[in-house]
Design a protein around this motif. Structure first.
Motif, PDB file in Angstrom:
ATOM      1  N   GLY A  15      53.250  17.929  39.684  1.00  0.00           N
ATOM      2  CA  GLY A  15      52.099  17.359  39.005  1.00  0.00           C
ATOM      3  C   GLY A  15      50.781  17.938  39.451  1.00  0.00           C
ATOM      4  O   GLY A  15      49.743  17.691  38.815  1.00  0.00           O
ATOM      5  N   GLY A  16      50.804  18.695  40.528  1.00  0.00           N
ATOM      6  CA  GLY A  16      49.584  19.290  41.055  1.00  0.00           C
ATOM      7  C   GLY A  16      49.203  20.577  40.349  1.00  0.00           C
ATOM      8  O   GLY A  16      49.834  20.989  39.368  1.00  0.00           O
ATOM      9  N   SER A  17      48.147  21.214  40.875  1.00  0.00           N
ATOM     10  CA  SER A  17      47.601  22.425  40.265  1.00  0.00           C
ATOM     11  C   SER A  17      47.390  23.510  41.313  1.00  0.00           C
ATOM     12  O   SER A  17      47.171  23.223  42.483  1.00  0.00           O
ATOM     13  CB  SER A  17      46.257  22.119  39.590  1.00  0.00           C
ATOM     14  N   LEU A  18      47.445  24.731  40.846  1.00  0.00           N
ATOM     15  CA  LEU A  18      47.093  25.899  41.644  1.00  0.00           C
ATOM     16  C   LEU A  18      46.415  26.903  40.728  1.00  0.00           C
ATOM     17  O   LEU A  18      46.690  26.939  39.524  1.00  0.00           O
ATOM     18  CB  LEU A  18      48.319  26.555  42.278  1.00  0.00           C
ATOM     19  N   ARG A  19      45.555  27.737  41.316  1.00  0.00           N
ATOM     20  CA  ARG A  19      44.939  28.820  40.567  1.00  0.00           C
ATOM     21  C   ARG A  19      45.247  30.127  41.277  1.00  0.00           C
ATOM     22  O   ARG A  19      44.835  30.332  42.426  1.00  0.00           O
ATOM     23  CB  ARG A  19      43.432  28.632  40.458  1.00  0.00           C
ATOM     24  N   LEU A  20      45.983  30.987  40.590  1.00  0.00           N
ATOM     25  CA  LEU A  20      46.297  32.296  41.127  1.00  0.00           C
ATOM     26  C   LEU A  20      45.238  33.292  40.697  1.00  0.00           C
ATOM     27  O   LEU A  20      44.710  33.213  39.585  1.00  0.00           O
ATOM     28  CB  LEU A  20      47.665  32.765  40.631  1.00  0.00           C
ATOM     29  N   SER A  21      44.965  34.229  41.586  1.00  0.00           N
ATOM     30  CA  SER A  21      44.037  35.307  41.280  1.00  0.00           C
ATOM     31  C   SER A  21      44.713  36.638  41.529  1.00  0.00           C
ATOM     32  O   SER A  21      45.614  36.744  42.364  1.00  0.00           O
ATOM     33  CB  SER A  21      42.785  35.212  42.159  1.00  0.00           C
ATOM     34  N   CYS A  22      44.259  37.635  40.807  1.00  0.00           N
ATOM     35  CA  CYS A  22      44.772  38.992  40.983  1.00  0.00           C
ATOM     36  C   CYS A  22      43.573  39.932  40.954  1.00  0.00           C
ATOM     37  O   CYS A  22      42.875  40.030  39.937  1.00  0.00           O
ATOM     38  CB  CYS A  22      45.755  39.342  39.877  1.00  0.00           C
ATOM     39  N   ALA A  23      43.336  40.591  42.076  1.00  0.00           N
ATOM     40  CA  ALA A  23      42.232  41.541  42.176  1.00  0.00           C
ATOM     41  C   ALA A  23      42.756  42.937  41.918  1.00  0.00           C
ATOM     42  O   ALA A  23      43.733  43.368  42.538  1.00  0.00           O
ATOM     43  CB  ALA A  23      41.600  41.455  43.558  1.00  0.00           C
ATOM     44  N   ALA A  24      42.122  43.636  40.993  1.00  0.00           N
ATOM     45  CA  ALA A  24      42.541  44.983  40.627  1.00  0.00           C
ATOM     46  C   ALA A  24      41.540  46.013  41.128  1.00  0.00           C
ATOM     47  O   ALA A  24      40.334  45.823  41.000  1.00  0.00           O
ATOM     48  CB  ALA A  24      42.687  45.093  39.113  1.00  0.00           C
ATOM     49  N   SER A  25      42.054  47.084  41.681  1.00  0.00           N
ATOM     50  CA  SER A  25      41.198  48.200  42.075  1.00  0.00           C
ATOM     51  C   SER A  25      41.318  49.288  41.033  1.00  0.00           C
ATOM     52  O   SER A  25      42.302  49.368  40.309  1.00  0.00           O
ATOM     53  CB  SER A  25      41.614  48.729  43.440  1.00  0.00           C
ATOM     54  N   GLY A  26      40.326  50.157  40.962  1.00  0.00           N
ATOM     55  CA  GLY A  26      40.372  51.205  39.952  1.00  0.00           C
ATOM     56  C   GLY A  26      39.529  50.838  38.752  1.00  0.00           C
ATOM     57  O   GLY A  26      39.725  49.785  38.147  1.00  0.00           O
TER      58      GLY A  26
END
Length: 125
Positions: A15-26
């Motif tokens: 029932g909870g939440s998470l926020r994923l991030s993805c950092a891209a180089s280039g």
């Protein structure tokens, strides 16, 4: 060459939440379609959500529709996955991927050219 680094995974109750991030180089990463995939132990890698370079074309796997939201910020070379109403079956290693295409994001892992190392999401019941 594009390098992708995920973050934001962790342990959360159902029932909870998470926020994923993805950092891209280039500097060209902002022109690629990008996707989120996941892989649970003993299972294949499956498509979760995808977004084209402009953010105008978005797709989701049926099992996350209405719960997850994919977005991107090309100025920051970043991809995000907001995950709400998490379920124990969402437990998996989550990967971001980039596809060198101006078209819509593919649902097939084999179409993607670059992958991150993954971030673990564990949902307890």
């Amino acid at each position: 060459q594009v390098q992708l680094v995920e973050s934001g995974g962790g342990l959360v109750q159902a029932g909870g939440s998470l926020r994923l991030s993805c950092a891209a180089s280039g500097r060209t990463a902002s022109s690629y379609a990008m996707g989120w995939f996941r892989q649970a132990p003993g299972k294949g890698r499956e498509f979760v959500a995808g977004i084209d370079w402009s953010g105008g074309r978005i797709s989701y796997a049926d099992f996350v529709k209405g719960r997850f939201t994919i977005s991107r910020d090309n100025a920051k070379n970043s991809l995000y996955l907001q995950m709400n109403s998490l379920k124990p079956e969402d437990t998996a290693n989550y990967y971001c991927a980039a596809d060198r295409t101006f078209g819509a994001a593919s649902t097939a892992p084999s179409d993607y050219d670059y992958w991150g190392q993954g971030t673990q999401v564990t949902v307890s019941s």
